[in-house]
Write an enzyme that holds these catalytic residues in place. Structure first.
Site, PDB file in Angstrom:
ATOM      1  CB  SER A   1      -0.897   0.015   1.238  1.00  0.00           C
ATOM      2  OG  SER A   1      -1.374   1.330   1.436  1.00  0.00           O
TER       3      SER A   1
ATOM      4  CG  ASP B   1      -5.002   2.511   0.866  1.00  0.00           C
ATOM      5  OD1 ASP B   1      -5.989   1.771   0.769  1.00  0.00           O
ATOM      6  OD2 ASP B   1      -3.895   2.131   1.284  1.00  0.00           O
TER       7      ASP B   1
ATOM      8  CG  MET C   1      -8.025   7.328   2.740  1.00  0.00           C
ATOM      9  SD  MET C   1      -7.141   7.254   4.302  1.00  0.00           S
ATOM     10  CE  MET C   1      -6.445   5.596   4.196  1.00  0.00           C
TER      11      MET C   1
ATOM     12  CG  HIS D   1      -9.207   0.465  -0.378  1.00  0.00           C
ATOM     13  ND1 HIS D   1      -8.604   0.176   0.834  1.00  0.00           N
ATOM     14  CD2 HIS D   1     -10.535   0.564  -0.115  1.00  0.00           C
ATOM     15  CE1 HIS D   1      -9.524   0.119   1.777  1.00  0.00           C
ATOM     16  NE2 HIS D   1     -10.709   0.360   1.232  1.00  0.00           N
TER      17      HIS D   1
ATOM     18  CG  MET E   1     -11.209   3.647   2.204  1.00  0.00           C
ATOM     19  SD  MET E   1      -9.642   3.520   3.096  1.00  0.00           S
ATOM     20  CE  MET E   1      -8.502   3.551   1.708  1.00  0.00           C
TER      21      MET E   1
HETATM   22  C1  DX5 Z   1      -6.285   1.608   5.622  1.00  0.00           C
HETATM   23  C2  DX5 Z   1      -5.795   1.289   4.236  1.00  0.00           C
HETATM   24  C3  DX5 Z   1      -4.732   0.260   4.173  1.00  0.00           C
HETATM   25  C4  DX5 Z   1      -3.458   0.648   4.870  1.00  0.00           C
HETATM   26  C5  DX5 Z   1      -2.753  -0.575   5.296  1.00  0.00           C
HETATM   27  O1  DX5 Z   1      -7.435   2.377   5.551  1.00  0.00           O
HETATM   28  O2  DX5 Z   1      -6.876   0.817   3.446  1.00  0.00           O
HETATM   29  O3  DX5 Z   1      -4.467  -0.130   2.832  1.00  0.00           O
HETATM   30  O4  DX5 Z   1      -2.596   1.397   4.071  1.00  0.00           O
HETATM   31  O5  DX5 Z   1      -1.639  -0.195   6.037  1.00  0.00           O
HETATM   32  P1  DX5 Z   1      -0.948  -1.203   7.056  1.00  0.00           P
HETATM   33  O6  DX5 Z   1      -0.488  -2.376   6.257  1.00  0.00           O
HETATM   34  O7  DX5 Z   1       0.162  -0.393   7.625  1.00  0.00           O
HETATM   35  O8  DX5 Z   1      -2.002  -1.587   8.064  1.00  0.00           O
HETATM   36 ZN    ZN Z   2      -6.454  -0.110   1.469  1.00  0.00          ZN
END
Ligand code: DX5
Ligand code: ZN
Length: 236
Positions: free
Chosen positions: A10, A37, A39, A68, A70
């Protein structure tokens, strides 16, 4: 049943001032996917990057980009990310008024579609849509931040999701990946894969490590051991 094994670093934990280099470095180190990710400070309490940044890293990404989302609402961003080079787009059902429509929108853009389940979201959200999905993504932390601890209570949920995914694969003959996101480390990858995950997101465990290739190889070898001997690994 094993469905391959993919490690998806990620970018949330990467150096954002050097994203192109970071993408190339983790791919060189063995990444199978780039997890991206998005957000929006609305659906989750954090703000990251959008389609322009996806487009900027695309020339550096010789593996699929696993977006992903969010964000809430979802739909307007789907064509933008498709245009920006996303290979997979996943979203949270709570963020879309019409989950089936959003899935169709993603697929009609020629992109693989994923649904993301928060820790408290029941697997029943998959009931009427799983045959339309390419990816089921189970959150093993609450979304919004990297570096959180894996929620152990999610292991039986992964096992149940595996059974649902296998049944859907048997019905449709299409591959569906089962991805796990949040707190994945070398020391829990065996149990996560033993429970049935075939795609592991790892942010801090890869980008926080001194040596990316060692970090990815460590997670991969533990996950392979879990896939090879599920029952023993879960008990261990
Ligand atoms: C959290 C993200 C994850 C995050 C994972 O909302 O969707 O993808 O980056 O990070 P680690 O592996 O550090 O938990
Ligand atoms: Zn994620």
């Amino acid at each position: 049943m094993s469905n391959g094994l993919r490690i998806a670093p990620s970018l949330l934990s990467a150096d954002f001032a050097r994203l192109g280099e970071e993408v190339r470095a983790v791919i060189e180190a063995g990444a199978d996917l780039i997890h991206f990710d998005v957000m929006d400070n609305h659906y989750v309490p954090n703000l990251t990057v959008g389609p322009l940044v996806c487009q900027a890293i695309k020339p550096h990404a010789s593996v699929p980009i696993d977006v992903h989302l969010m964000v809430k609402p979802v739909d307007a961003l789907v064509p933008m990310f498709a245009q920006a080079g996303a290979d997979i787009i996943s979203f949270h059902p709570e963020a879309s008024e019409h989950v089936d429509r959003t899935i169709q929108l993603i697929r009609s853009a020629g992109v693989k579609a994923g649904l993301v389940l928060n820790p408290a979201t029941p697997l029943s959200v998959l009931d009427h849509v799983i045959d339309q999905l390419d990816l089921v993504l189970l959150m093993t932390v609450n979304p919004g931040f990297g570096g959180q601890s894996f929620i152990e209570r999610m292991l039986p949920k992964i096992e149940r999701a595996r059974a649902l995914v296998d049944a859907a694969i048997a019905r449709t003959g299409r591959p569906i990946w089962l991805e796990v996101d949040g707190g994945v480390k070398r020391d829990n990858a065996r149990r996560i894969a033993a429970a049935g995950a075939d795609t592991l997101v790892a942010g801090s465990a890869v980008f926080g490590a001194g040596h990316y290739a060692d970090a990815i190889a460590g997670i991969r070898s533990e996950a392979r051991a879990g896939q090879a001997a599920p029952a023993e690994a879960v008990a261990a």
